[in-house]
Each structure stands twice: as structure tokens, then as C-alpha cells.
Design a protein around this motif. Sequence first.
Motif, PDB file in Angstrom:
ATOM      1  N   GLY A   9     -76.361  57.430 -63.670  1.00 52.23           N
ATOM      2  CA  GLY A   9     -76.450  58.130 -62.401  1.00 52.23           C
ATOM      3  C   GLY A   9     -75.116  58.738 -62.011  1.00 52.23           C
ATOM      4  N   ARG A  10     -75.071  59.374 -60.874  1.00 54.88           N
ATOM      5  CA  ARG A  10     -73.854  60.029 -60.403  1.00 54.88           C
ATOM      6  C   ARG A  10     -72.946  59.019 -59.695  1.00 54.88           C
ATOM      7  N   PHE A  11     -71.638  59.199 -59.893  1.00 55.15           N
ATOM      8  CA  PHE A  11     -70.676  58.409 -59.141  1.00 55.15           C
ATOM      9  C   PHE A  11     -69.464  59.267 -58.818  1.00 55.15           C
ATOM     10  N   SER A  20     -59.350  50.470 -44.133  1.00 62.39           N
ATOM     11  CA  SER A  20     -60.738  50.908 -43.945  1.00 62.39           C
ATOM     12  C   SER A  20     -61.597  50.613 -45.173  1.00 62.39           C
ATOM     13  N   GLY A  21     -60.974  50.575 -46.363  1.00 66.07           N
ATOM     14  CA  GLY A  21     -61.741  50.346 -47.581  1.00 66.07           C
ATOM     15  C   GLY A  21     -61.821  48.902 -48.008  1.00 66.07           C
ATOM     16  N   LEU A  22     -61.166  47.994 -47.258  1.00 67.75           N
ATOM     17  CA  LEU A  22     -61.088  46.598 -47.674  1.00 67.75           C
ATOM     18  C   LEU A  22     -62.448  45.953 -47.939  1.00 67.75           C
ATOM     19  N   PRO A  23     -63.473  46.132 -47.084  1.00 69.16           N
ATOM     20  CA  PRO A  23     -64.753  45.487 -47.387  1.00 69.16           C
ATOM     21  C   PRO A  23     -65.338  45.920 -48.743  1.00 69.16           C
ATOM     22  N   GLN A  24     -65.179  47.206 -49.088  1.00 70.06           N
ATOM     23  CA  GLN A  24     -65.703  47.685 -50.370  1.00 70.06           C
ATOM     24  C   GLN A  24     -64.843  47.209 -51.530  1.00 70.06           C
ATOM     25  N   LEU A  25     -63.532  47.218 -51.340  1.00 73.13           N
ATOM     26  CA  LEU A  25     -62.638  46.686 -52.372  1.00 73.13           C
ATOM     27  C   LEU A  25     -62.932  45.210 -52.625  1.00 73.13           C
ATOM     28  N   ARG A  26     -63.135  44.478 -51.539  1.00 75.82           N
ATOM     29  CA  ARG A  26     -63.391  43.042 -51.654  1.00 75.82           C
ATOM     30  C   ARG A  26     -64.689  42.775 -52.419  1.00 75.82           C
ATOM     31  N   LEU A  27     -65.730  43.557 -52.130  1.00 75.36           N
ATOM     32  CA  LEU A  27     -67.005  43.338 -52.803  1.00 75.36           C
ATOM     33  C   LEU A  27     -66.849  43.441 -54.317  1.00 75.36           C
ATOM     34  N   VAL A  28     -66.173  44.480 -54.778  1.00 72.33           N
ATOM     35  CA  VAL A  28     -66.032  44.682 -56.225  1.00 72.33           C
ATOM     36  C   VAL A  28     -65.089  43.655 -56.834  1.00 72.33           C
ATOM     37  N   ARG A  29     -63.905  43.502 -56.249  1.00 71.86           N
ATOM     38  CA  ARG A  29     -62.900  42.645 -56.863  1.00 71.86           C
ATOM     39  C   ARG A  29     -63.308  41.173 -56.860  1.00 71.86           C
ATOM     40  N   GLU A  30     -63.916  40.709 -55.804  1.00 71.03           N
ATOM     41  CA  GLU A  30     -64.306  39.294 -55.789  1.00 71.03           C
ATOM     42  C   GLU A  30     -65.524  39.056 -56.682  1.00 71.03           C
ATOM     43  N   LEU A  48     -48.855  42.647 -51.861  1.00 73.10           N
ATOM     44  CA  LEU A  48     -48.705  44.032 -52.298  1.00 73.10           C
ATOM     45  C   LEU A  48     -49.878  44.903 -51.862  1.00 73.10           C
ATOM     46  N   ASP A  49     -51.045  44.324 -51.734  1.00 70.23           N
ATOM     47  CA  ASP A  49     -52.252  45.110 -51.507  1.00 70.23           C
ATOM     48  C   ASP A  49     -52.117  46.148 -50.386  1.00 70.23           C
ATOM     49  N   PRO A  50     -51.604  45.784 -49.202  1.00 67.33           N
ATOM     50  CA  PRO A  50     -51.513  46.789 -48.134  1.00 67.33           C
ATOM     51  C   PRO A  50     -50.564  47.941 -48.457  1.00 67.33           C
ATOM     52  N   ARG A  51     -49.661  47.745 -49.436  1.00 64.34           N
ATOM     53  CA  ARG A  51     -48.668  48.772 -49.756  1.00 64.34           C
ATOM     54  C   ARG A  51     -49.038  49.583 -50.996  1.00 64.34           C
ATOM     55  N   CYS A  52     -50.201  49.328 -51.560  1.00 63.42           N
ATOM     56  CA  CYS A  52     -50.623  49.998 -52.795  1.00 63.42           C
ATOM     57  C   CYS A  52     -51.443  51.252 -52.512  1.00 63.42           C
ATOM     58  N   HIS A  53     -51.490  52.141 -53.510  1.00 66.85           N
ATOM     59  CA  HIS A  53     -52.461  53.222 -53.530  1.00 66.85           C
ATOM     60  C   HIS A  53     -53.736  52.659 -54.163  1.00 66.85           C
ATOM     61  N   HIS A  54     -54.869  52.779 -53.476  1.00 62.12           N
ATOM     62  CA  HIS A  54     -56.134  52.247 -53.989  1.00 62.12           C
ATOM     63  C   HIS A  54     -57.099  53.388 -54.289  1.00 62.12           C
ATOM     64  N   VAL A  55     -57.883  53.222 -55.351  1.00 64.46           N
ATOM     65  CA  VAL A  55     -58.968  54.164 -55.647  1.00 64.46           C
ATOM     66  C   VAL A  55     -60.271  53.370 -55.707  1.00 64.46           C
ATOM     67  N   LEU A  56     -61.352  54.038 -55.337  1.00 70.46           N
ATOM     68  CA  LEU A  56     -62.653  53.385 -55.231  1.00 70.46           C
ATOM     69  C   LEU A  56     -63.714  54.279 -55.862  1.00 70.46           C
ATOM     70  N   ALA A  57     -64.576  53.677 -56.664  1.00 71.17           N
ATOM     71  CA  ALA A  57     -65.726  54.391 -57.245  1.00 71.17           C
ATOM     72  C   ALA A  57     -66.974  54.005 -56.467  1.00 71.17           C
ATOM     73  N   LEU A  58     -67.757  55.010 -56.090  1.00 73.28           N
ATOM     74  CA  LEU A  58     -68.995  54.804 -55.342  1.00 73.28           C
ATOM     75  C   LEU A  58     -70.158  55.411 -56.103  1.00 73.28           C
ATOM     76  N   ASP A  59     -71.323  54.747 -56.070  1.00 75.33           N
ATOM     77  CA  ASP A  59     -72.503  55.329 -56.698  1.00 75.33           C
ATOM     78  C   ASP A  59     -73.112  56.396 -55.776  1.00 75.33           C
ATOM     79  N   ALA A  60     -74.236  56.966 -56.202  1.00 72.00           N
ATOM     80  CA  ALA A  60     -74.846  58.068 -55.453  1.00 72.00           C
ATOM     81  C   ALA A  60     -75.274  57.653 -54.047  1.00 72.00           C
ATOM     82  N   ASP A  61     -75.489  56.362 -53.846  1.00 71.43           N
ATOM     83  CA  ASP A  61     -75.888  55.865 -52.521  1.00 71.43           C
ATOM     84  C   ASP A  61     -74.710  55.431 -51.668  1.00 71.43           C
ATOM     85  N   GLY A  62     -73.489  55.596 -52.205  1.00 69.90           N
ATOM     86  CA  GLY A  62     -72.304  55.207 -51.451  1.00 69.90           C
ATOM     87  C   GLY A  62     -71.924  53.754 -51.595  1.00 69.90           C
ATOM     88  N   ALA A  63     -72.544  53.042 -52.514  1.00 73.25           N
ATOM     89  CA  ALA A  63     -72.206  51.631 -52.735  1.00 73.25           C
ATOM     90  C   ALA A  63     -71.017  51.527 -53.692  1.00 73.25           C
TER      91      ALA A  63
END
Length: 305
Positions: A9-11, A20-30, A48-63
Motif C-alpha cells: 500500500g501507499r506510505f 507533537s509526534g511523541l504518541p506515534q513515535l512511542r507506538l512504533v518504538r515500544e 537526546l530524544d527532544p533534541r533530535c530530528h525525527h522522521v515518521l512513516a505513516l500508512d495511507a490511513d495515517g497510522a
Amino acid sequence: MSASLTAKGRFTVSAVDYESGLPQLRLVRETVFVQEQGVPVSLEWDDLDPRCHHVLALDADGAPIGTGRLTPEHKIGRMAVLSDWRGHGVGEALLHALIDQARSQGWHEISLHAQASAIGFYARHGFLPQGPRFEEAGIEHQTMRRLLDGPNPVESHDAAVAALLGVIGTARRHLWLYSRELDPGLLDRPDVMTALRRFATRGGETRILLQDVLAPQSAHAPLIALSQRLPSAFLFRVIEETVDRAYPSAFACNDAGGWYFRLLGHRTDGETRIDQPARARQLENVFEPFWERARPCTEYRALGI
């Protein structure tokens, strides 16, 4: 933001603010590190986490389906992809996004701690191992480094293997190998053989120039057997002209800008890069006149062919 369409599918992959992205980062990493790999939560999240550049992959539904981060110390880390999405290019897209982030910061090099099982993946993206392996959170790791604005020095045998995997893994349709005697310890490695087989079965062609045809045959080099099973994918020629045999170097290059050059062909130390088309074309132009003057290697043909 970059978007990809796969059989799954698309991502999309994009940079994300930590808070703002912490809940989504937490879901994947944990899910990946804590639940699957048994990493303690106290080790997974750090200062370090608050000082890092983070990237996030989302599926077509935004998960959320994948994450990665770039630390102030110029290190890539916390690369994680949910199990259902592994093997669909998500990790590669995350890595490219982090490398682009590093380049946008003007950084000259980046490093990472690769899990031992992922060394080949990072090698295909231009990272070379440095130093011995070590344990981190109970898992075997390897430090790997990539220079972003120049050739990467190849200073060890493990780095030589990684450099070769990078050139093979990034080739599109054509690969050129100049090897004195099929480089024992490199071209007979199982991971290198797997990469060459994968390239061949995708329709790739590998041209190989040799100075010594008998030594690989006597050593039962596995690449000879592979070429006999896939004769249209592997073409051998033997250098016989005296002036050509005086050429001291060896190299691998491809049609996507990847190359690995060794000034002295009997050694593995040298330089490599996977994204420098001008240098790769230069090496191809060195290869072609040798190829035209060399003779076909009939010694490696399978019986009955």
C-alpha cells in the motif's frame, strides 16, 4: 515529505516535531524495541530524544508504521518498522529521509549503531563498519559510518565487504568487476554471493575481468558455479596483453554511480562511494578497453554449454 506506493500500500515519510509526534513515535518504538526485542523502556527513551530530528512513516490511513532519528552527535538511530511493513521499502525511505536531513544541516558525515542483522542493509546504503562489534541493550551491534561529501576510506576487511555490497546492491542493470583472481575472501563470501545472485535474477549483467583464470578454478570459487547456472548474467574475460596485465589496481563500479577502488589489486584497502556517477563512469571507461582486448574465458563454461 516523500510518498511511496508498494504492494503493501501507499506510505509517506516526513519530518515530525518530537512533542507533537511523541504518541506515534512511542507506538512504533515500544512495539519494536520494547515488546519484540525486550529493550527496557528506561533505555529506549533518553535525554537526546527532544533534541533530535525525527522522521515518521505513516500508512495511507495515517497510522504510524516506522520511525528514525538523527541526534546532535550526527548519529542515526531508533530505526524501527512495524513487522507487517518490513520488506516494503519503509526502512530505506526512512534512512534516505535522515540522510537528507543531515545534508540539509551541512554535516560532512553520519554514523550509526547497526544491529548485527542489519549490517548488510546499511552497507547497501554506503555505510562502512568501524571497529569491533559490541553489545547494546543486550543486542549485538556494529558502529558504521558514511561520509556525505567525499569517498569513504576502506580500511578493513569488513569495510571492504560492505563496500562491495554497496556497489552490488545499488546497481541497476550493469556491474563491472576488475579482479585479479576473483578476490578470495571477498567475492566468495556468502553475503556477497547472495547479492550477486539477487542482482542477476533481477536481470542484471555482471562483466568480470581476470588476470589469473586458473587460481579461482583450483579454489572452486563459488562465483564460477553461479555463472554456469546463469551464463547470460555473468560474463568473464581474461587479460593476456602484457601491457594490460601490468595494471596494478582492482575495482568494482555500477551504472548508478557506485564504485569501490583499490589502488593495489592484491589488497582490500581503498575508497568507495555509492553516489558519484562521474567517478563510476571514469572507472567504466578504464574497464572497457581492457574488456575489448581480453579473450573470452572458455575455461569457466559448464560442460554441455
